[in-house]
Design a protein around this motif. Structure first.
Motif, PDB file in Angstrom:
ATOM      1  N   ILE A  75      -6.093 -24.445   5.856  1.00  0.00           N
ATOM      2  CA  ILE A  75      -6.280 -24.217   4.417  1.00  0.00           C
ATOM      3  C   ILE A  75      -6.798 -22.798   4.173  1.00  0.00           C
ATOM      4  N   LEU A  76      -7.746 -22.378   5.032  1.00  0.00           N
ATOM      5  CA  LEU A  76      -8.376 -21.070   4.814  1.00  0.00           C
ATOM      6  C   LEU A  76      -7.494 -19.902   5.236  1.00  0.00           C
ATOM      7  N   PHE A  77      -6.587 -20.149   6.194  1.00  0.00           N
ATOM      8  CA  PHE A  77      -5.794 -19.047   6.768  1.00  0.00           C
ATOM      9  C   PHE A  77      -5.090 -18.171   5.722  1.00  0.00           C
ATOM     10  N   PRO A  78      -4.356 -18.757   4.749  1.00  0.00           N
ATOM     11  CA  PRO A  78      -3.647 -17.885   3.792  1.00  0.00           C
ATOM     12  C   PRO A  78      -4.602 -16.966   3.030  1.00  0.00           C
ATOM     13  N   PHE A  79      -5.795 -17.494   2.708  1.00  0.00           N
ATOM     14  CA  PHE A  79      -6.742 -16.683   1.938  1.00  0.00           C
ATOM     15  C   PHE A  79      -7.315 -15.545   2.794  1.00  0.00           C
ATOM     16  N   VAL A  80      -7.675 -15.896   4.029  1.00  0.00           N
ATOM     17  CA  VAL A  80      -8.224 -14.880   4.936  1.00  0.00           C
ATOM     18  C   VAL A  80      -7.151 -13.819   5.210  1.00  0.00           C
ATOM     19  N   TYR A  81      -5.924 -14.283   5.398  1.00  0.00           N
ATOM     20  CA  TYR A  81      -4.813 -13.370   5.697  1.00  0.00           C
ATOM     21  C   TYR A  81      -4.553 -12.431   4.511  1.00  0.00           C
ATOM     22  N   LEU A  82      -4.708 -12.966   3.278  1.00  0.00           N
ATOM     23  CA  LEU A  82      -4.517 -12.129   2.081  1.00  0.00           C
ATOM     24  C   LEU A  82      -5.536 -10.998   2.050  1.00  0.00           C
ATOM     25  N   VAL A  83      -6.803 -11.356   2.345  1.00  0.00           N
ATOM     26  CA  VAL A  83      -7.866 -10.341   2.354  1.00  0.00           C
ATOM     27  C   VAL A  83      -7.550  -9.296   3.430  1.00  0.00           C
ATOM     28  N   PHE A  84      -7.134  -9.779   4.610  1.00  0.00           N
ATOM     29  CA  PHE A  84      -6.794  -8.892   5.732  1.00  0.00           C
ATOM     30  C   PHE A  84      -5.662  -7.936   5.335  1.00  0.00           C
ATOM     31  N   LEU A  85      -4.634  -8.520   4.702  1.00  0.00           N
ATOM     32  CA  LEU A  85      -3.463  -7.726   4.308  1.00  0.00           C
ATOM     33  C   LEU A  85      -3.831  -6.689   3.241  1.00  0.00           C
ATOM     34  N   SER A  86      -4.779  -7.061   2.372  1.00  0.00           N
ATOM     35  CA  SER A  86      -5.190  -6.125   1.319  1.00  0.00           C
ATOM     36  C   SER A  86      -5.956  -4.933   1.895  1.00  0.00           C
ATOM     37  N   LEU A  87      -6.515  -5.119   3.114  1.00  0.00           N
ATOM     38  CA  LEU A  87      -7.268  -4.030   3.756  1.00  0.00           C
ATOM     39  C   LEU A  87      -6.366  -3.157   4.628  1.00  0.00           C
ATOM     40  N   ALA A  88      -5.122  -3.658   4.840  1.00  0.00           N
ATOM     41  CA  ALA A  88      -4.230  -2.952   5.763  1.00  0.00           C
ATOM     42  C   ALA A  88      -3.267  -2.025   5.037  1.00  0.00           C
TER      43      ALA A  88
END
Lengths: 257, 239
Positions: A17-30
């Motif tokens: 459940i958390l993965f998409p949200f964490v991945y979004l934050v990660f992608l926004s930093l990349a």
């Protein structure tokens, strides 16, 4: 010894459940993350700094979305609550309730196309007021249907009781009806806020690109294949609903259970 | 007479629910009205309380015509079968509710509610929320809320209908005590024969929207329509 799988399954579910949200934050930093690199060449706050410097207008879109959604949520919750009462006491209650489903029969884009002529005539095309009105047309019937379960004979008896105890209409509302409906009002506010916050079809047609809500921006970035800004705007998109969800959970659901 | 009801008629569509209702009641007296479900008892009470408008007729309270007066201005409190306590307020605040509506000073509210809690044998329960009270306690709080506003007339619509036999009996005794203590004038509607006889200074019988008020209890007992004779026969037959 039997292995207890429950904690593992639960942890896996939480991770999924958390993965998409964490991945979004990660992608926004990349940025500049190209295949076959396993790690982005840049990871930092560059995108966020750009956004807060308002170069891409994301921050402005965020505040526009907030203003539109708050207006839609306030108006539709308040009017839905009051008008659902009138509908409950109306002799043609069933027909009126059925009519409330009408905006959901059509797809939002088709519905917006049907409305566009009237919006053009009224000067509501391509401005924020028009978008608020268009989204209200969708959110209001939802609020109306949502509150139809609140009004019943018991609430009517409460109102009558307050009247015989000497209370006027205003006192009946402020001291009894609104406290009774407080939980439902907050949930409806939350739901209508979400309807408006994530609305795309109606907004894109009535707003004709001049009113750029955050949802419109997200789609724009995705179309442009700018995943990093897309992810960043998604983070901004998720933030207000998460705050509202937190307040709902803390102050509403606890009292309803 | 304190309460005079003159030729009240009330219909819903084509159905005449209350037909030519006329009776009068002295101050500080209770008129108990016996009637089966659907005979028009609730419609009659709601019309007197101002919650329904009569098609024709007149209601006088202490000599004043209140037929067109809004319910909040009548000083007539209507009590339902359900206690209808406000779930967001504790027992104290429920009793104080009517007093707060009338903007009575806080000190006087405290004094009145304290006295009422004592009369209702509810000391120590003031802070409890409605869901923490028993059925009988809830009904007592509901009584307290109604009586504390010092109503001119109390309308009771089968107030003990949902209580068990023991609690019901205790509530009947408490009601008798409170009516004497607070000089209450009331209309007490019930479908329980024994309760009608016990609670009323006068007794009425309602059938098909028509009310007959008996000048004394003997007439009520003798009337075969009321069902008292059947009860006597039944219990006598068990000897």
């Amino acid at each position: 010894m039997r292995v207890n799988w429950k904690p593992f399954v639960l942890s896996l579910a939480v991770l999924l459940i958390l993965f998409p949200f964490v991945y979004l934050v990660f992608l926004s930093l990349a940025s500049e993350w190209r295949f076959p690199e396993v790690w982005p060449s840049y990871l930092g706050l560059k995108n966020w700094v750009t956004v807060f410097g308002s170069e891409t207008g994301l921050l402005r879109s965020f505040f526009s979305s907030l203003l539109i959604s708050l207006s839609v949520a306030v108006f539709s919750t308040a009017s839905g609550f009051m008008i659902s009462k009138a509908v409950f006491y109306h002799p043609k209650k069933r027909t009126l309730t059925l009519l409330a489903y009408f905006p959901y029969i059509l797809a939002p884009v088709v519905f917006a196309a049907c409305l566009s002529f009237f919006f053009l005539k009224m000067g509501l095309f391509g401005n924020m007021t028009g978008v608020v009105v268009a989204q209200f047309i969708i959110a209001f019937p939802y609020a109306l249907l949502f509150f139809s379960s609140f009004w019943n004979e018991k609430v009517k008896s409460y109102e009558d009781l307050v009247a015989t105890l000497g209370g006027n209409k205003w006192q009946t509302y402020t001291k009894v009806v609104l406290p009774l409906a407080k939980g439902l009002l907050m949930i409806c506010f939350f739901q209508t806020f979400l309807i408006s916050w994530f609305e795309y079809g109606l907004t894109s047609i009535i707003g004709i690109g001049k009113v750029q809500t955050l949802t419109i921006k997200v789609f724009m970035f995705i179309k442009e294949a700018n995943y990093y800004y897309g992810a960043l705007s998604c983070c901004l998109l998720i933030f207000p609903p998460v705050v509202l969800l937190y307040f709902n959970k803390r102050y509403v659901f606890k009292k309803l259970v | 007479m304190f309460l005079e009801v003159q030729h009240i008629i009330k219909s819903f569509g084509a159905e005449k629910v209350v037909k030519d209702l006329s009776f009068s009641l002295k101050a500080k007296q209770t008129l108990s009205i016996l009637g089966k479900s659907g005979c028009g008892k609730t419609t009659m009470l709601k019309t007197i309380g101002g919650l329904l408008s009569p098609d024709s007729g007149k209601i006088l309270l202490d000599g004043e015509d209140i037929t067109e007066t809004r319910p909040e201005k009548r000083n007539i409190v209507y009590l339902y079968q359900e206690d209808l306590l406000f779930p967001h307020l504790n027992a104290y605040e429920n009793i104080a509710f009517g007093l707060r509506l009338k903007k009575i000073p806080e000190g006087l509210i405290k004094e009145k509610v304290g006295h009422m809690l004592h009369s209702l044998e509810l000391e120590g329960q003031a802070e409890k929320m409605p869901n923490q009270l028993s059925g009988g306690q809830r009904q007592r709080v509901s009584f307290g809320r109604a009586i504390s506003t010092n109503p001119s007339l109390l309308l009771l619509d089968e107030p003990f209908g949902s209580l068990d036999t023991g609690t019901r009996q205790r509530m009947q005794e408490l009601f008798k005590k409170l009516t004497a203590e607070y000089d209450i004038t009331s209309l007490f509607v019930t479908h329980d024969l024994k309760e009608a006889v016990l609670m009323g200074d006068q007794i009425g019988f309602m059938q098909n929207g028509l009310l007959t008020v008996y000048s004394d209890k003997k007439d009520f007992i003798q009337d075969p329509q009321t069902g008292v004779q059947n009860e006597i026969e039944f219990w006598g037959g068990l000897r």
